[in-house]
Design a protein around this motif. Sequence first.
Motif, PDB file in Angstrom:
ATOM      1  N   PRO A   8     -32.057  48.590  -8.835  1.00  0.00           N
ATOM      2  CA  PRO A   8     -31.989  47.598  -9.916  1.00  0.00           C
ATOM      3  C   PRO A   8     -33.321  46.905 -10.212  1.00  0.00           C
ATOM      4  O   PRO A   8     -33.399  46.132 -11.164  1.00  0.00           O
ATOM      5  CB  PRO A   8     -30.980  46.589  -9.376  1.00  0.00           C
ATOM      6  CG  PRO A   8     -31.175  46.627  -7.891  1.00  0.00           C
ATOM      7  CD  PRO A   8     -31.563  48.043  -7.558  1.00  0.00           C
ATOM      8  N   GLN A   9     -34.357  47.180  -9.427  1.00  0.00           N
ATOM      9  CA  GLN A   9     -35.615  46.467  -9.614  1.00  0.00           C
ATOM     10  C   GLN A   9     -36.279  46.810 -10.947  1.00  0.00           C
ATOM     11  O   GLN A   9     -36.119  47.913 -11.466  1.00  0.00           O
ATOM     12  CB  GLN A   9     -36.616  46.787  -8.486  1.00  0.00           C
ATOM     13  CG  GLN A   9     -36.135  46.442  -7.098  1.00  0.00           C
ATOM     14  CD  GLN A   9     -35.379  47.588  -6.435  1.00  0.00           C
ATOM     15  OE1 GLN A   9     -35.062  48.580  -7.072  1.00  0.00           O
ATOM     16  NE2 GLN A   9     -35.087  47.438  -5.152  1.00  0.00           N
TER      17      GLN A   9
ATOM     18  N   GLN B  48     -34.750  51.799  -0.029  1.00  0.00           N
ATOM     19  CA  GLN B  48     -34.711  53.239  -0.285  1.00  0.00           C
ATOM     20  C   GLN B  48     -33.684  53.642  -1.331  1.00  0.00           C
ATOM     21  O   GLN B  48     -33.230  54.778  -1.357  1.00  0.00           O
ATOM     22  CB  GLN B  48     -34.460  53.977   1.033  1.00  0.00           C
ATOM     23  CG  GLN B  48     -35.586  53.701   2.050  1.00  0.00           C
ATOM     24  CD  GLN B  48     -35.556  54.650   3.220  1.00  0.00           C
ATOM     25  OE1 GLN B  48     -34.486  55.063   3.647  1.00  0.00           O
ATOM     26  NE2 GLN B  48     -36.727  55.005   3.726  1.00  0.00           N
ATOM     27  N   GLY B  49     -33.320  52.692  -2.184  1.00  0.00           N
ATOM     28  CA  GLY B  49     -32.418  53.059  -3.282  1.00  0.00           C
ATOM     29  C   GLY B  49     -30.960  52.910  -2.894  1.00  0.00           C
ATOM     30  O   GLY B  49     -30.616  52.579  -1.771  1.00  0.00           O
ATOM     31  N   TRP B  50     -30.135  53.179  -3.929  1.00  0.00           N
ATOM     32  CA  TRP B  50     -28.693  52.957  -3.784  1.00  0.00           C
ATOM     33  C   TRP B  50     -27.968  54.061  -3.020  1.00  0.00           C
ATOM     34  O   TRP B  50     -26.769  53.970  -2.788  1.00  0.00           O
ATOM     35  CB  TRP B  50     -28.084  52.915  -5.201  1.00  0.00           C
ATOM     36  CG  TRP B  50     -27.994  51.549  -5.778  1.00  0.00           C
ATOM     37  CD1 TRP B  50     -27.542  50.419  -5.153  1.00  0.00           C
ATOM     38  CD2 TRP B  50     -28.317  51.156  -7.118  1.00  0.00           C
ATOM     39  NE1 TRP B  50     -27.571  49.341  -6.025  1.00  0.00           N
ATOM     40  CE2 TRP B  50     -28.039  49.765  -7.235  1.00  0.00           C
ATOM     41  CE3 TRP B  50     -28.817  51.832  -8.233  1.00  0.00           C
ATOM     42  CZ2 TRP B  50     -28.240  49.060  -8.422  1.00  0.00           C
ATOM     43  CZ3 TRP B  50     -29.013  51.132  -9.404  1.00  0.00           C
ATOM     44  CH2 TRP B  50     -28.724  49.757  -9.498  1.00  0.00           C
TER      45      TRP B  50
ATOM     46  N   GLY C  17     -22.753  48.361 -18.099  1.00  0.00           N
ATOM     47  CA  GLY C  17     -22.421  46.999 -18.492  1.00  0.00           C
ATOM     48  C   GLY C  17     -23.631  46.087 -18.505  1.00  0.00           C
ATOM     49  O   GLY C  17     -24.777  46.522 -18.355  1.00  0.00           O
ATOM     50  N   GLU C  18     -23.368  44.848 -18.689  1.00  0.00           N
ATOM     51  CA  GLU C  18     -24.405  43.812 -18.719  1.00  0.00           C
ATOM     52  C   GLU C  18     -24.497  43.179 -17.334  1.00  0.00           C
ATOM     53  O   GLU C  18     -23.500  43.078 -16.632  1.00  0.00           O
ATOM     54  CB  GLU C  18     -23.981  42.741 -19.738  1.00  0.00           C
ATOM     55  CG  GLU C  18     -25.103  42.001 -20.400  1.00  0.00           C
ATOM     56  CD  GLU C  18     -24.555  41.041 -21.455  1.00  0.00           C
ATOM     57  OE1 GLU C  18     -24.891  41.203 -22.623  1.00  0.00           O
ATOM     58  OE2 GLU C  18     -23.774  40.133 -21.086  1.00  0.00           O
ATOM     59  N   GLY C  19     -25.707  42.739 -16.959  1.00  0.00           N
ATOM     60  CA  GLY C  19     -25.842  42.010 -15.699  1.00  0.00           C
ATOM     61  C   GLY C  19     -25.867  42.891 -14.470  1.00  0.00           C
ATOM     62  O   GLY C  19     -25.135  42.676 -13.511  1.00  0.00           O
ATOM     63  N   ARG C  20     -26.734  43.912 -14.480  1.00  0.00           N
ATOM     64  CA  ARG C  20     -26.814  44.813 -13.332  1.00  0.00           C
ATOM     65  C   ARG C  20     -27.587  44.173 -12.192  1.00  0.00           C
ATOM     66  O   ARG C  20     -28.649  43.596 -12.393  1.00  0.00           O
ATOM     67  CB  ARG C  20     -27.492  46.113 -13.754  1.00  0.00           C
ATOM     68  CG  ARG C  20     -26.798  46.777 -14.924  1.00  0.00           C
ATOM     69  CD  ARG C  20     -27.552  48.004 -15.364  1.00  0.00           C
ATOM     70  NE  ARG C  20     -27.623  48.948 -14.246  1.00  0.00           N
ATOM     71  CZ  ARG C  20     -28.282  50.083 -14.288  1.00  0.00           C
ATOM     72  NH1 ARG C  20     -28.973  50.415 -15.367  1.00  0.00           N
ATOM     73  NH2 ARG C  20     -28.295  50.889 -13.252  1.00  0.00           N
ATOM     74  N   THR C  21     -27.055  44.299 -10.983  1.00  0.00           N
ATOM     75  CA  THR C  21     -27.733  43.799  -9.780  1.00  0.00           C
ATOM     76  C   THR C  21     -27.533  44.822  -8.662  1.00  0.00           C
ATOM     77  O   THR C  21     -26.830  45.819  -8.839  1.00  0.00           O
ATOM     78  CB  THR C  21     -27.124  42.471  -9.306  1.00  0.00           C
ATOM     79  OG1 THR C  21     -25.752  42.716  -8.926  1.00  0.00           O
ATOM     80  CG2 THR C  21     -27.152  41.414 -10.398  1.00  0.00           C
ATOM     81  N   THR C  22     -28.132  44.558  -7.523  1.00  0.00           N
ATOM     82  CA  THR C  22     -27.950  45.458  -6.387  1.00  0.00           C
ATOM     83  C   THR C  22     -26.478  45.563  -6.014  1.00  0.00           C
ATOM     84  O   THR C  22     -25.983  46.615  -5.639  1.00  0.00           O
ATOM     85  CB  THR C  22     -28.729  44.942  -5.156  1.00  0.00           C
ATOM     86  OG1 THR C  22     -30.049  44.602  -5.590  1.00  0.00           O
ATOM     87  CG2 THR C  22     -28.805  45.994  -4.077  1.00  0.00           C
ATOM     88  N   GLU C  23     -25.781  44.451  -6.151  1.00  0.00           N
ATOM     89  CA  GLU C  23     -24.362  44.432  -5.778  1.00  0.00           C
ATOM     90  C   GLU C  23     -23.485  45.017  -6.887  1.00  0.00           C
ATOM     91  O   GLU C  23     -22.358  45.445  -6.635  1.00  0.00           O
ATOM     92  CB  GLU C  23     -23.900  43.000  -5.488  1.00  0.00           C
ATOM     93  CG  GLU C  23     -24.485  42.397  -4.210  1.00  0.00           C
ATOM     94  CD  GLU C  23     -25.976  42.085  -4.354  1.00  0.00           C
ATOM     95  OE1 GLU C  23     -26.376  41.630  -5.446  1.00  0.00           O
ATOM     96  OE2 GLU C  23     -26.736  42.342  -3.409  1.00  0.00           O
TER      97      GLU C  23
END
Lengths: 220, 220
Positions: free
Chosen positions: A87-88, A98-100, A19-25
């Motif tokens: 997401p960076q 350390q990633g998701w 989707g659009e608008g990817r973030t850490t959350e």
Amino acid sequence: MTKLRVHALAVSLDGFATGEGRTTEAPFGHAGPRLMQWFFPTRTFVSMTGHDSEAEGLGTTGVDDAFAAATNVGIGAEIMGRGKFGPQTGPWPDEAWQGWWGEEPPFHSPVVVLTHHPRPDLVLGETTFMFRDASPHEALALATELAGGLDVRLGGGPSVVRAFLEADLVDHLHVVVVPIVLGRGVRLWDGLEGLEERFAIETVASPTGVVHHVFTRAPR
Amino acid sequence: MTKLRVHALAVSLDGFATGEGRTTEAPFGHAGPRLMQWFFPTRTFVSMTGHDSEAEGLGTTGVDDAFAAATNVGIGAEIMGRGKFGPQTGPWPDEAWQGWWGEEPPFHSPVVVLTHHPRPDLVLGETTFMFRDASPHEALALATELAGGLDVRLGGGPSVVRAFLEADLVDHLHVVVVPIVLGRGVRLWDGLEGLEERFAIETVASPTGVVHHVFTRAPR
């Protein structure tokens, strides 16, 4: 011979794989978990995430699970885009992150993370993330070596899969079409006109509503 | 109550319902006949185009034919975009040109052709083409009256179907996904984010490789 395989790459009816608008959350942006909702009830997923023996024997065992289970069979290494690690973008703001995937990522193998900003290898449980600025051909050569005779999984996201398809390096492509219209995000199919000419395609609809497409590359 | 139904609307994996570069000689542009290749072998199509009794009993009778046959059941009128009548745009250069469909078009009913350039009604065999500059609501009201208690078929193209879906006027939507990547043309799904929330969706894969999606609108 080592094959390069894509598994369980889910896209919406309109072809968006994220989707659009990817973030850490929100790793999938506005798509949320909807593209993977077919996957969560499978025995394969339940047993990956369950604790101890309580997850034993739980989960669905139909066609969705069959495809989920195939994801991990005979894989010796993975290649993924940076977006699947975190997401960076740009230079890493913080190498301590350390990633998701937590302390025991589900890869259990070397993972080549494609990035223009290399950083030191990161060992988490049985998984080693190796950050490399590499072309598709270079990344595949490295991952093939690391896979030790097994196959290499190309883990996405969509832009990375597209780049490897454009370079004609993919032997097996399993795409799951989910009956939702996302409207925006990152498209899988862009720039791949005529893709079907290089593959045999088999298709099955699951009673859960998703459609599994298996693209098998003609032998080289 | 009259329903508005879309049947056999074929799209590529990447969501294009028609190709680029449409002309009189190439009604589907660079897509050619590929989007309708599932349709041509069906008994329904063969019997539409066959001469006399020689076509009797010929053609496939599986799931593709079942969907092809449903196209015409209980239809009293059609609405179509101008592009389905002919490739011209702007003012009609020549009203003597009678469209792509020959002297006995396969509609056998009134057909409302949406155009900003009305012209006199055109009677060809059992079909009457009525050229109207109308909104989706207006066109549906007219076609419903003409249908005499039967349903109205929305015949495409994709831009017209999209407009009626945006106006939430479609009760039945049968989309056929063909396993090709067209890359360019006119997309069906654009602007329809969240479409699935208004419909129940049933999906079946045909052994011929196409996937039939049936969207059924929740009762109003």
